[in-house]
Design a protein around this motif. Structure first.
Motif, mmCIF file in Angstrom:
data_model
loop_
_atom_site.group_PDB
_atom_site.id
_atom_site.type_symbol
_atom_site.label_atom_id
_atom_site.label_comp_id
_atom_site.label_asym_id
_atom_site.label_seq_id
_atom_site.Cartn_x
_atom_site.Cartn_y
_atom_site.Cartn_z
ATOM 1 N N TRP A 128 0.825 -1.208 0.000
ATOM 2 C CA TRP A 128 0.000 0.000 0.000
ATOM 3 C C TRP A 128 0.856 1.254 0.000
ATOM 4 C CZ3 TRP A 128 -5.042 -1.205 -0.311
ATOM 5 C CH2 TRP A 128 -5.485 -2.402 0.242
ATOM 6 N N LEU A 129 0.345 2.297 -0.605
ATOM 7 C CA LEU A 129 0.827 3.656 -0.377
ATOM 8 C C LEU A 129 -0.174 4.285 0.573
ATOM 9 C CD1 LEU A 129 1.746 5.064 -3.905
ATOM 10 C CD2 LEU A 129 3.302 4.505 -2.035
ATOM 11 N N THR A 130 0.260 5.207 1.381
ATOM 12 C CA THR A 130 -0.665 5.910 2.268
ATOM 13 C C THR A 130 -0.596 7.403 1.987
ATOM 14 O OG1 THR A 130 0.970 6.179 4.037
ATOM 15 C CG2 THR A 130 -0.402 4.193 4.100
ATOM 16 N N CYS A 131 -1.727 8.044 2.173
ATOM 17 C CA CYS A 131 -1.769 9.502 2.097
ATOM 18 C C CYS A 131 -2.865 9.991 3.036
ATOM 19 C CB CYS A 131 -1.973 10.007 0.675
ATOM 20 S SG CYS A 131 -3.582 9.673 -0.040
ATOM 21 N N ARG A 132 -2.811 11.237 3.351
ATOM 22 C CA ARG A 132 -3.760 11.846 4.290
ATOM 23 C C ARG A 132 -5.190 11.673 3.790
ATOM 24 N NH1 ARG A 132 -3.920 15.672 8.315
ATOM 25 N NH2 ARG A 132 -5.668 17.112 8.219
ATOM 26 N N GLY A 133 -6.088 11.337 4.706
ATOM 27 C CA GLY A 133 -7.505 11.235 4.380
ATOM 28 C C GLY A 133 -8.082 12.603 4.045
ATOM 29 N N SER A 134 -9.184 12.606 3.318
ATOM 30 C CA SER A 134 -9.784 13.852 2.871
ATOM 31 C C SER A 134 -11.295 13.691 2.752
ATOM 32 C CB SER A 134 -9.196 14.238 1.510
ATOM 33 O OG SER A 134 -9.999 15.175 0.849
ATOM 34 N N LYS A 135 -12.032 14.493 3.528
ATOM 35 C CA LYS A 135 -13.494 14.474 3.423
ATOM 36 C C LYS A 135 -13.942 14.816 2.010
ATOM 37 C CE LYS A 135 -16.219 16.452 6.369
ATOM 38 N NZ LYS A 135 -16.810 17.375 7.356
#
Length: 192
Positions: free
Chosen positions: A152-159
């Motif tokens: 997986w790559l991860t990135c900040r969640g975003s509404k």
């Protein structure tokens, strides 16, 4: 819901998991997915796949459950993951909550109770929501192992990505926040 939310969170809560191209080539369940991690602790992790729409609407679910069903509840239901595929889970803005709603963070909450579907049907639900059938779950240490293996790559969640970006654009949009174009990536992964 079988997963116990509310434990002390770890590093990937409120982040997106982007399936690496090696999953895209392997035919894995998570192929081409972006998963929002709702909780991650020493017991495991739980998330909702946010880019896999079903041919089912919230109105269909309300009708099946014989709940109030206004004509304007035509939101598409998501296939949230391979665990408990018959359980409706609502990922929503935290402006409306019920007793069993769980705060996820960044203005989001998670509810897996029919009471929230009733509120949506009455037009008294949260201002933003997605209804998913099922969820993605990982046992203790499992997600950490997958992250270490570059699955997986991860990135900040975003509404805004969850509620506003079209389903088919969500994975690419999230990847671009990392400066990545998945179409240019190899199916091979490794550690530097």
């Amino acid at each position: 819901m079988a997963y116990d939310l509310g434990m002390e969170s770890a590093q990937v809560k409120n982040q997106f998991l982007l399936a690496m191209p090696n999953l895209l080539l392997a035919g894995d369940y998570f192929r081409d997915t972006i998963t929002y991690v709702c909780d991650h602790n020493d017991k495991g992790a739980m998330g909702i796949v946010v880019n896999r729409p079903l041919e089912l609407t919230v109105a269909d679910i309300l009708q099946q459950l014989e709940l109030p069903n206004p004509a304007d509840v035509e939101a598409v239901v998501l296939e949230g993951g391979p665990v408990q595929r018959n359980a409706a889970i609502i990922l929503h803005s935290d402006d409306v909550r019920i007793e069993k709603s769980v705060t996820v963070g960044d203005g989001l909450a998670l509810t897996a109770e029919v009471e929230m579907l009733e509120a949506i049907g009455r037009g008294q639900g949260p201002s933003q929501y997605v209804v998913a059938l099922g969820y993605a779950g990982w046992g203790s240490g499992q997600l950490e192992g997958e992250l270490a293996a570059n699955t997986w790559l991860t990135c900040r969640g975003s509404k805004s990505l969850i509620f506003e970006v079209p389903f088919e654009e969500r994975l690419g949009t999230a990847a671009r926040t990392l400066g990545i174009d998945f179409s240019l990536m190899s199916g091979q992964s490794g550690n530097a």
